[in-house]
Design a protein around this motif. Structure first.
Motif, PDB file in Angstrom:
ATOM      1  N   UNK A   1      -7.302   0.280  -4.149  1.00 13.51           N
ATOM      2  CA  UNK A   1      -7.653   1.032  -2.942  1.00 13.51           C
ATOM      3  C   UNK A   1      -8.094   0.072  -1.844  1.00 13.51           C
ATOM      4  N   UNK A   2      -7.464   0.195  -0.664  1.00  6.24           N
ATOM      5  CA  UNK A   2      -7.869  -0.580   0.518  1.00  6.24           C
ATOM      6  C   UNK A   2      -7.928   0.392   1.693  1.00  6.24           C
ATOM      7  N   UNK A   3      -9.108   0.506   2.295  1.00  4.20           N
ATOM      8  CA  UNK A   3      -9.266   1.396   3.455  1.00  4.20           C
ATOM      9  C   UNK A   3      -8.875   2.837   3.167  1.00  4.20           C
ATOM     10  N   UNK A   4      -9.161   3.301   1.956  1.00  4.54           N
ATOM     11  CA  UNK A   4      -8.853   4.691   1.597  1.00  4.54           C
ATOM     12  C   UNK A   4      -7.427   4.905   1.125  1.00  4.54           C
ATOM     13  N   UNK A   5      -6.521   3.961   1.436  1.00  9.44           N
ATOM     14  CA  UNK A   5      -5.118   4.094   0.992  1.00  9.44           C
ATOM     15  C   UNK A   5      -4.982   3.453  -0.387  1.00  9.44           C
ATOM     16  N   UNK A   6      -4.048   3.977  -1.190  1.00  5.63           N
ATOM     17  CA  UNK A   6      -3.954   3.455  -2.551  1.00  5.63           C
ATOM     18  C   UNK A   6      -2.566   2.927  -2.898  1.00  5.63           C
ATOM     19  N   UNK A   7      -2.530   2.050  -3.910  1.00  2.00           N
ATOM     20  CA  UNK A   7      -1.265   1.618  -4.482  1.00  2.00           C
ATOM     21  C   UNK A   7      -1.412   1.664  -6.001  1.00  2.00           C
ATOM     22  N   UNK A   8      -0.342   2.137  -6.689  1.00  2.00           N
ATOM     23  CA  UNK A   8      -0.401   2.326  -8.133  1.00  2.00           C
ATOM     24  C   UNK A   8       0.553   1.379  -8.853  1.00  2.00           C
TER      25      UNK A   8
ATOM     26  N   UNK B   1       0.837  -1.205   0.000  1.00  2.00           N
ATOM     27  CA  UNK B   1       0.000   0.000   0.000  1.00  2.00           C
ATOM     28  C   UNK B   1       0.870   1.253   0.000  1.00  2.00           C
ATOM     29  N   UNK B   2       0.286   2.360  -0.479  1.00  2.00           N
ATOM     30  CA  UNK B   2       0.995   3.652  -0.522  1.00  2.00           C
ATOM     31  C   UNK B   2       2.302   3.584  -1.288  1.00  2.00           C
ATOM     32  N   UNK B   3       2.266   2.892  -2.409  1.00  2.00           N
ATOM     33  CA  UNK B   3       3.480   2.777  -3.223  1.00  2.00           C
ATOM     34  C   UNK B   3       3.106   3.015  -4.684  1.00  2.00           C
ATOM     35  N   UNK B   4       4.113   3.331  -5.502  1.00  2.00           N
ATOM     36  CA  UNK B   4       3.891   3.484  -6.943  1.00  2.00           C
ATOM     37  C   UNK B   4       5.014   2.740  -7.644  1.00  2.00           C
ATOM     38  N   UNK B   5       4.646   1.781  -8.486  1.00  2.00           N
ATOM     39  CA  UNK B   5       5.665   0.979  -9.181  1.00  2.00           C
ATOM     40  C   UNK B   5       5.301   0.812 -10.653  1.00  2.00           C
ATOM     41  N   UNK B   6       6.269   0.347 -11.433  1.00  2.00           N
ATOM     42  CA  UNK B   6       5.988  -0.010 -12.826  1.00  2.00           C
ATOM     43  C   UNK B   6       5.623  -1.492 -12.863  1.00  2.00           C
ATOM     44  N   UNK B   7       4.642  -1.838 -13.692  1.00  2.00           N
ATOM     45  CA  UNK B   7       4.181  -3.226 -13.769  1.00  2.00           C
ATOM     46  C   UNK B   7       5.281  -4.140 -14.286  1.00  2.00           C
TER      47      UNK B   7
END
Length: 345
Positions: free
Chosen positions: A124-131, A33-39
């Motif tokens: 999105x889980x519990x308002x927190x996001x991961x991209x 959670x709360x992270x941004x990565x390339x697939x």
């Protein structure tokens, strides 16, 4: 104030595929959670699984495009903003064009025939996001498109006309030479050039490309995690966000026309602004937990709100206040979306 095309963004246009998922889904695809990565290869099946299993929304996204859309919304002046990036010739690309037009942004997409429009899975889980971004066509942007007379020429709301430029750090993975072209143009023309640290992996794995363009940055945006990663990568041996912001602001500049200002957001904690060897803290608008819908786009919205006042030459305090306002609106909604009109006084 001559407003048409005053603010220009360049980046990776991605169609956000956004859904509230569960922790099992995150574990299955090794997502934090709360992270941004390339697939990576292992993530590719997740896009289809999301669409079939969860209630999915499609929203025109990509960090820079989000910020430009929010700035346009805050400004409420048709054609005040423009945006450049690469999409595919497909239905997702058409969706993106339609979305941008509705938002009032003048887009100059480069259309690639060999790759599909990029997507970003927003979990999105519990308002927190991961991209998890699958760049596809966004990865195909070439500086040749930028050099085309119709994109550079005076008289169209593009480069010559723009007085402020904003590019998220994610674009360093795609076309660092395009970024340098814009940065050098801004320095030579006494314009304002700003970038975002964007994600810890950018600070770590694209350090050289980031360092090459840093001297041109008049504004550096980021959040506390990115700032701490930047500090670690540069061997500064401090986790103190105020200290890091100050050090970034004092990095040597390529153009002496403007000083550098560093702006670091810290979620619910105060925004850190470093300029002229001093640090100021600005409290954010606190939101009760039950009103939080989705943090996706909060940082992008903050930048968009900030830039909407900066292009009007408002003081930094007002820029931060507008940034906090925009972020507060966005986190109460799903994805980087907003009501028809801002209520910013």
């Amino acid at each position: 104030m001559e407003c048409e095309g005053i603010l220009m963004g360049m980046g990776n246009p991605l169609l956000d595929i956004s859904a509230v998922v569960d922790l099992q889904f995150l574990d299955k695809y090794d997502i934090k959670l709360n992270n941004a990565i390339l697939a990576e290869e292992k993530h590719l099946p997740m896009y289809e699984e999301m669409a079939s299993k969860y209630n999915v929304e499609y929203i025109a996204g990509g960090a820079t495009q989000n910020s430009i859309r929010v700035a346009q919304w805050m400004l409420q002046i048709p054609g005040a903003t423009s945006y450049i990036g690469c999409i595919g010739k497909d239905t997702f690309g058409d969706e993106m064009k339609k979305n941008s037009k509705l938002a009032g942004v003048n887009v100059q997409y480069y259309e690639d025939e060999s790759a599909p429009t990029g997507t970003c899975s927003v979990c999105v889980v519990g308002g927190e996001r991961s991209l998890i971004a699958n760049l596809s066509a966004a990865n195909c942007y070439k500086s040749d498109h930028l050099k085309r007379p119709e994109n550079w020429a005076l008289g169209t709301p593009t480069f010559e006309k723009a007085k402020y430029f904003y590019i998220a750090g994610f674009f360093l993975t795609v076309s660092p030479d395009s970024i340098l072209l814009v940065a050098e143009h801004a320095a030579a023309s006494n314009k304002i050039f700003s970038m975002n640290l964007s994600a810890p992996f950018i600070c770590e794995f694209f350090k050289d490309a980031q360092e090459k363009v840093l001297p041109y940055m008049d504004f550096v945006f980021g959040n506390e995690t990115e700032a701490r990663t930047f500090s670690k990568v540069h061997g500064w041996e401090t986790e103190n966000v105020e200290e890091i912001a100050l050090k970034i602001s004092q990095w040597p500049k390529a153009s002496g026309a403007h000083k550098r200002i560093t702006v670091i957001t810290q979620g619910a904690d105060p925004v850190v602004v470093a300029e002229d060897g001093k640090v100021k803290l600005f409290p954010v608008i606190l939101l009760p937990k039950e009103k939080l819908v989705d943090t996706n786009g909060a940082g992008d919205a903050f930048v968009g709100g900030f830039l909407s006042q900066l292009v009007q030459e408002k003081p930094i305090e007002e820029c931060v206040r507008a940034g906090c306002y925009a972020a507060n609106v966005i986190i109460q909604r799903s994805g980087c979306t907003y009501p028809e009109k801002p209520d910013f006084k």
